[in-house]
Write a protein that holds these residues in place. Sequence first.
Motif, PDB file in Angstrom:
ATOM      1  N   MET A   1       0.845  -1.198   0.000  1.00 54.80           N
ATOM      2  CA  MET A   1       0.000   0.000   0.000  1.00 54.80           C
ATOM      3  C   MET A   1       0.882   1.250   0.000  1.00 54.80           C
ATOM      4  O   MET A   1       1.889   1.304   0.697  1.00 54.80           O
ATOM      5  CB  MET A   1      -0.895   0.038   1.246  1.00 54.80           C
ATOM      6  CG  MET A   1      -1.948  -1.058   1.313  1.00 54.80           C
ATOM      7  SD  MET A   1      -3.053  -0.837   2.727  1.00 54.80           S
ATOM      8  CE  MET A   1      -1.906  -1.096   4.092  1.00 54.80           C
ATOM      9  N   GLU A   2       0.459   2.257  -0.781  1.00 54.13           N
ATOM     10  CA  GLU A   2       1.161   3.534  -0.781  1.00 54.13           C
ATOM     11  C   GLU A   2       0.523   4.440   0.267  1.00 54.13           C
ATOM     12  O   GLU A   2      -0.705   4.606   0.309  1.00 54.13           O
ATOM     13  CB  GLU A   2       1.079   4.189  -2.153  1.00 54.13           C
ATOM     14  CG  GLU A   2       1.849   5.495  -2.233  1.00 54.13           C
ATOM     15  CD  GLU A   2       1.712   6.161  -3.576  1.00 54.13           C
ATOM     16  OE1 GLU A   2       2.113   7.330  -3.692  1.00 54.13           O
ATOM     17  OE2 GLU A   2       1.194   5.511  -4.501  1.00 54.13           O
ATOM     18  N   PHE A   3       1.329   5.041   1.128  1.00 52.40           N
ATOM     19  CA  PHE A   3       0.819   5.795   2.267  1.00 52.40           C
ATOM     20  C   PHE A   3      -0.159   6.891   1.849  1.00 52.40           C
ATOM     21  O   PHE A   3      -1.277   6.972   2.366  1.00 52.40           O
ATOM     22  CB  PHE A   3       1.991   6.400   3.051  1.00 52.40           C
ATOM     23  CG  PHE A   3       1.562   7.282   4.188  1.00 52.40           C
ATOM     24  CD1 PHE A   3       1.072   6.725   5.357  1.00 52.40           C
ATOM     25  CD2 PHE A   3       1.636   8.663   4.088  1.00 52.40           C
ATOM     26  CE1 PHE A   3       0.666   7.524   6.417  1.00 52.40           C
ATOM     27  CE2 PHE A   3       1.235   9.471   5.130  1.00 52.40           C
ATOM     28  CZ  PHE A   3       0.751   8.902   6.296  1.00 52.40           C
ATOM     29  N   SER A   4       0.230   7.746   0.929  1.00 53.58           N
ATOM     30  CA  SER A   4      -0.618   8.879   0.565  1.00 53.58           C
ATOM     31  C   SER A   4      -1.934   8.426  -0.049  1.00 53.58           C
ATOM     32  O   SER A   4      -2.992   9.034   0.208  1.00 53.58           O
ATOM     33  CB  SER A   4       0.114   9.809  -0.391  1.00 53.58           C
ATOM     34  OG  SER A   4       0.466   9.134  -1.589  1.00 53.58           O
ATOM     35  N   ALA A   5      -1.914   7.384  -0.830  1.00 57.65           N
ATOM     36  CA  ALA A   5      -3.128   6.922  -1.503  1.00 57.65           C
ATOM     37  C   ALA A   5      -4.187   6.454  -0.514  1.00 57.65           C
ATOM     38  O   ALA A   5      -5.385   6.667  -0.723  1.00 57.65           O
ATOM     39  CB  ALA A   5      -2.793   5.795  -2.479  1.00 57.65           C
ATOM     40  N   VAL A   6      -3.760   5.812   0.558  1.00 56.88           N
ATOM     41  CA  VAL A   6      -4.732   5.261   1.510  1.00 56.88           C
ATOM     42  C   VAL A   6      -5.071   6.210   2.644  1.00 56.88           C
ATOM     43  O   VAL A   6      -6.050   5.999   3.362  1.00 56.88           O
ATOM     44  CB  VAL A   6      -4.239   3.914   2.091  1.00 56.88           C
ATOM     45  CG1 VAL A   6      -4.065   2.890   0.982  1.00 56.88           C
ATOM     46  CG2 VAL A   6      -2.953   4.085   2.878  1.00 56.88           C
ATOM     47  N   THR A   7      -4.290   7.280   2.830  1.00 55.24           N
ATOM     48  CA  THR A   7      -4.529   8.176   3.963  1.00 55.24           C
ATOM     49  C   THR A   7      -5.100   9.535   3.576  1.00 55.24           C
ATOM     50  O   THR A   7      -5.819  10.154   4.367  1.00 55.24           O
ATOM     51  CB  THR A   7      -3.228   8.417   4.755  1.00 55.24           C
ATOM     52  OG1 THR A   7      -2.248   9.036   3.896  1.00 55.24           O
ATOM     53  CG2 THR A   7      -2.683   7.106   5.314  1.00 55.24           C
ATOM     54  N   GLU A   8      -4.817  10.028   2.375  1.00 47.93           N
ATOM     55  CA  GLU A   8      -5.255  11.368   1.994  1.00 47.93           C
ATOM     56  C   GLU A   8      -6.770  11.569   2.044  1.00 47.93           C
ATOM     57  O   GLU A   8      -7.229  12.656   2.393  1.00 47.93           O
ATOM     58  CB  GLU A   8      -4.722  11.745   0.611  1.00 47.93           C
ATOM     59  CG  GLU A   8      -3.302  12.257   0.619  1.00 47.93           C
ATOM     60  CD  GLU A   8      -3.132  13.497   1.501  1.00 47.93           C
ATOM     61  OE1 GLU A   8      -3.968  14.419   1.417  1.00 47.93           O
ATOM     62  OE2 GLU A   8      -2.185  13.525   2.293  1.00 47.93           O
ATOM     63  N   PRO A   9      -7.587  10.569   1.683  1.00 45.07           N
ATOM     64  CA  PRO A   9      -9.040  10.795   1.742  1.00 45.07           C
ATOM     65  C   PRO A   9      -9.546  11.176   3.129  1.00 45.07           C
ATOM     66  O   PRO A   9     -10.644  11.741   3.245  1.00 45.07           O
ATOM     67  CB  PRO A   9      -9.619   9.439   1.298  1.00 45.07           C
ATOM     68  CG  PRO A   9      -8.553   8.845   0.441  1.00 45.07           C
ATOM     69  CD  PRO A   9      -7.266   9.255   1.094  1.00 45.07           C
ATOM     70  N   TYR A  10      -8.789  10.892   4.171  1.00 40.63           N
ATOM     71  CA  TYR A  10      -9.254  11.170   5.532  1.00 40.63           C
ATOM     72  C   TYR A  10      -8.819  12.549   6.043  1.00 40.63           C
ATOM     73  O   TYR A  10      -9.185  12.942   7.154  1.00 40.63           O
ATOM     74  CB  TYR A  10      -8.736  10.088   6.489  1.00 40.63           C
ATOM     75  CG  TYR A  10      -9.182   8.706   6.101  1.00 40.63           C
ATOM     76  CD1 TYR A  10     -10.514   8.323   6.247  1.00 40.63           C
ATOM     77  CD2 TYR A  10      -8.287   7.790   5.559  1.00 40.63           C
ATOM     78  CE1 TYR A  10     -10.938   7.055   5.874  1.00 40.63           C
ATOM     79  CE2 TYR A  10      -8.696   6.523   5.181  1.00 40.63           C
ATOM     80  CZ  TYR A  10     -10.023   6.166   5.338  1.00 40.63           C
ATOM     81  OH  TYR A  10     -10.445   4.913   4.962  1.00 40.63           O
ATOM     82  N   ARG A  11      -8.062  13.290   5.240  1.00 44.28           N
ATOM     83  CA  ARG A  11      -7.518  14.562   5.716  1.00 44.28           C
ATOM     84  C   ARG A  11      -8.610  15.553   6.148  1.00 44.28           C
ATOM     85  O   ARG A  11      -8.493  16.161   7.227  1.00 44.28           O
ATOM     86  CB  ARG A  11      -6.609  15.188   4.657  1.00 44.28           C
ATOM     87  CG  ARG A  11      -5.864  16.420   5.144  1.00 44.28           C
ATOM     88  CD  ARG A  11      -4.961  16.979   4.060  1.00 44.28           C
ATOM     89  NE  ARG A  11      -3.804  16.132   3.822  1.00 44.28           N
ATOM     90  CZ  ARG A  11      -2.644  16.252   4.456  1.00 44.28           C
ATOM     91  NH1 ARG A  11      -2.494  17.182   5.394  1.00 44.28           N
ATOM     92  NH2 ARG A  11      -1.631  15.456   4.156  1.00 44.28           N
ATOM     93  N   PRO A  12      -9.691  15.773   5.362  1.00 41.67           N
ATOM     94  CA  PRO A  12     -10.692  16.752   5.807  1.00 41.67           C
ATOM     95  C   PRO A  12     -11.333  16.400   7.145  1.00 41.67           C
ATOM     96  O   PRO A  12     -11.508  17.265   8.012  1.00 41.67           O
ATOM     97  CB  PRO A  12     -11.725  16.744   4.662  1.00 41.67           C
ATOM     98  CG  PRO A  12     -10.954  16.287   3.464  1.00 41.67           C
ATOM     99  CD  PRO A  12      -9.987  15.271   4.005  1.00 41.67           C
ATOM    100  N   GLU A  13     -11.698  15.122   7.339  1.00 38.55           N
ATOM    101  CA  GLU A  13     -12.352  14.784   8.598  1.00 38.55           C
ATOM    102  C   GLU A  13     -11.368  14.786   9.768  1.00 38.55           C
ATOM    103  O   GLU A  13     -11.751  15.085  10.905  1.00 38.55           O
ATOM    104  CB  GLU A  13     -13.093  13.450   8.503  1.00 38.55           C
ATOM    105  CG  GLU A  13     -12.254  12.241   8.181  1.00 38.55           C
ATOM    106  CD  GLU A  13     -13.095  10.964   8.208  1.00 38.55           C
ATOM    107  OE1 GLU A  13     -13.512  10.549   9.317  1.00 38.55           O
ATOM    108  OE2 GLU A  13     -13.346  10.392   7.125  1.00 38.55           O
ATOM    109  N   LEU A  14     -10.097  14.493   9.511  1.00 41.61           N
ATOM    110  CA  LEU A  14      -9.094  14.603  10.565  1.00 41.61           C
ATOM    111  C   LEU A  14      -8.886  16.060  10.958  1.00 41.61           C
ATOM    112  O   LEU A  14      -8.671  16.370  12.139  1.00 41.61           O
ATOM    113  CB  LEU A  14      -7.773  13.986  10.111  1.00 41.61           C
ATOM    114  CG  LEU A  14      -7.714  12.461  10.073  1.00 41.61           C
ATOM    115  CD1 LEU A  14      -6.446  11.998   9.367  1.00 41.61           C
ATOM    116  CD2 LEU A  14      -7.787  11.863  11.475  1.00 41.61           C
TER     117      LEU A  14
END
Length: 316
Positions: free
Chosen positions: A1-14
């Motif tokens: 898994m690539e870190f940015s690909a799996v984590t970026e979608p959660y940035r607004p709610e974080l």
Amino acid sequence: MEFSAVTEPYRPELLAHCYRMLGSIHDAEDLVQETYLRGWRAFGGFEGRSSVRRWLYAIATRAALTALETRSRRPLPSGAGPPSEDHRIAVAPREPSVSWLQPVPDALLAGDDPGAVAASRAGVRLAFVAALQFLTPRQRAVLTLRDVLAFRTAEVAEMLGTTDAAVDGTLRRARARMGEAAPVADELAEPEAPDARALLEAYVDAFTRADTSELVALLRADVEMEMPPTPTWFTGRDAVIGFLGARVLSRPGQWRMVPTGANGQPAFVVRRRTDDGGDAAYGVQVLTLTAGRIARITAFNDPALVPTFEGSPAVT
């Protein structure tokens, strides 16, 4: 898994979560960056025993709790002292030593997934975030993780490195405190969109024309107005109109107001006309609407907030 690909979608709610915890959009943005840096460093050891979302929330919450060890709560003036019903009183000097609650632009909480957007915006209304400031940092974390984000007790316990019983006890105390500090749901009911738009357009028209007689019809009799970083705040239509007429709305065309959205509420970027015909950043106004009238004006008179809101989409 690539870190940015799996984590970026959660940035607004974080970002919404960090804002609830800290009460500052600037601090929340810094904390989200810290969360992603910590996550990137630890991603090689992520074994998938929890979802990526829950893993990120655990990192963000622990980082927030660490940050709050050296920070005081961020109040609004209404949470720091009593109001005045007389606009003729001397307005207290600004309190630069107090870290006041800040608004958050709706645009920064937007994302591609409508469900995620709804989750990220839940619990960011000013009154709710202001009430959170009366909780201890740990109570704030547990209540938001459980009641806003709907994580299970066992999940929250794992995130915080504690027991289910400790989470349940903390949640009971947090709910009791919020019951004393937060407004009831009925007080948050807003008018339907067409009525709200008409009300907001009338408010901007009256404000920019310095027409206080027109403003009277738009405000509730028990309207409140606060203006961080000024500690003084007012309650009652007579006091608010009197203050605006005597000290704010001195002439037509003095103010320019650009619609935006903040904390899931209608808001305006406010600029003040300058002598050379231009304008200068002044702050952000956030309005609370109830029963077809304006119930509260929260005027964040902080020019440093304007760049964060510039370019945010208008309320529709």
